[in-house]
Motif scaffolding. Structure first.
Motif, PDB file in Angstrom:
ATOM      1  N   SER A 187       0.847  -1.374  -0.061  1.00 18.90           N
ATOM      2  CA  SER A 187       0.069  -0.154   0.069  1.00 18.90           C
ATOM      3  C   SER A 187       0.951   1.439   0.171  1.00 18.90           C
ATOM      4  O   SER A 187       2.057   1.250   0.490  1.00 18.90           O
ATOM      5  CB  SER A 187      -0.842   0.030   1.333  1.00 18.90           C
ATOM      6  OG  SER A 187      -1.516  -1.242   1.340  1.00 18.90           O
ATOM      7  N   GLN A 198      -1.826   6.098  -3.434  1.00 23.49           N
ATOM      8  CA  GLN A 198      -3.022   5.256  -3.669  1.00 23.49           C
ATOM      9  C   GLN A 198      -3.723   4.890  -2.755  1.00 23.49           C
ATOM     10  O   GLN A 198      -5.167   4.872  -2.841  1.00 23.49           O
ATOM     11  CB  GLN A 198      -2.459   3.777  -4.483  1.00 23.49           C
ATOM     12  CG  GLN A 198      -1.857   4.049  -5.720  1.00 23.49           C
ATOM     13  CD  GLN A 198      -1.612   2.570  -6.386  1.00 23.49           C
ATOM     14  OE1 GLN A 198      -1.848   1.571  -5.939  1.00 23.49           O
ATOM     15  NE2 GLN A 198      -0.721   2.782  -7.479  1.00 23.49           N
ATOM     16  N   ASP A 199      -3.529   4.802  -1.481  1.00 22.55           N
ATOM     17  CA  ASP A 199      -4.196   4.390  -0.220  1.00 22.55           C
ATOM     18  C   ASP A 199      -4.093   5.181   0.909  1.00 22.55           C
ATOM     19  O   ASP A 199      -5.095   5.004   1.962  1.00 22.55           O
ATOM     20  CB  ASP A 199      -3.578   2.944   0.204  1.00 22.55           C
ATOM     21  CG  ASP A 199      -3.610   1.882  -0.974  1.00 22.55           C
ATOM     22  OD1 ASP A 199      -4.509   1.457  -1.342  1.00 22.55           O
ATOM     23  OD2 ASP A 199      -2.424   1.706  -1.406  1.00 22.55           O
ATOM     24  N   GLU A 211       2.223   0.178   3.455  1.00 24.37           N
ATOM     25  CA  GLU A 211       2.292  -1.312   4.207  1.00 24.37           C
ATOM     26  C   GLU A 211       3.139  -1.869   3.257  1.00 24.37           C
ATOM     27  O   GLU A 211       3.322  -1.642   1.979  1.00 24.37           O
ATOM     28  CB  GLU A 211       1.230  -2.096   3.902  1.00 24.37           C
ATOM     29  CG  GLU A 211       0.113  -1.914   5.188  1.00 24.37           C
ATOM     30  CD  GLU A 211      -0.838  -2.763   5.383  1.00 24.37           C
ATOM     31  OE1 GLU A 211      -1.229  -3.705   6.156  1.00 24.37           O
ATOM     32  OE2 GLU A 211      -1.945  -2.947   4.210  1.00 24.37           O
TER      33      GLU A 211
END
Length: 213
Positions: free
Chosen positions: A29, A33-34, A38
């Motif tokens: 992640s 984008q998020d 992660e």
């Protein structure tokens, strides 16, 4: 209180035991984008500074997740073997130099200073290893574990792993690929080597630290 990190950093293309693959760290992640980060980790259970469980070499051996947490913490002593060269043996004379305090230690860590060869071909070479007499002492004195600043407790070309079998069948743990043992000195200290807890773990990467009063 002083805390010394005894752990090599896990990263791509780091030294690993011959025949295994280096770890892969890839973004799972991203902020873009998020809105958070992660990382997906893909690695062998004996990557980097790690702990071997009895289940590493024995079908009936206990796994790390079955040990109580206090198995991984205790008083430790560094045995200075830095005068040894390639292929030399750590014999009982190194233990005897510390006979006045060694009985108080729960972990025995052997300092060869081989960690200075980390990321070089020499790290995989003929590093110093313990002999049977030293292993018998560790077992008979009911230590919790043994640690070394080399890639294996025995010669890297060993096929039957007799030293692993001898030590692990007695439920000691083996810690390999330690570093920075030269920063500790000759006194007892608190040693913490906490393995990643996953089910049926034959071994696991650890964060090993020394706590000096």
């Amino acid at each position: 209180m002083k805390v010394i990190d005894l752990t090599h950093t896990i990263k791509p293309n780091m030294p690993v035991f011959p025949g295994t693959e280096p770890p892969q760290l890839s973004p799972a992640s991203t902020f873009e984008q998020d809105g958070f980060r992660e990382t997906l980790l893909n690695m062998y259970s004996h990557t980097g500074t790690h702990m071997d469980a009895p289940a590493h070499v024995r079908e009936d051996g206990i796994t790390l997740d079955k040990f109580p947490a206090d198995k991984f913490v205790g008083k430790a002593l560094v045995i200075d073997c830095s005068d040894l060269s390639e292929g030399d043996i750590i014999d009982i004379s190194y233990i005897n130099k510390y006979k006045n305090i060694i009985d108080e230690a729960e972990f025995i860590l052997f300092k060869t200073n081989w960690d200075k060869y980390w990321d070089t071909e020499k790290y995989y070479g003929k590093f110093p290893v313990i002999n049977d007499e030293v292993a018998d002492f560790l077992i008979s004195s009911n230590k919790k574990g043994i640690g070394l600043d080399v890639i294996s407790i025995e010669s890297i070309d060993s096929e039957d792993l007799p030293m692993h079998h001898k030590i692990l069948k007695n439920n000691l743990v083996i810690i390999e690929n330690l570093c920075n043992l030269d920063q500790i000195g000759n006194n007892l200290f608190t040693f913490c080597a906490l393995p990643l807890k996953f089910i049926d773990s034959d071994g696991a990467s650890i964060r090993a630290i020394a706590i000096l009063d």
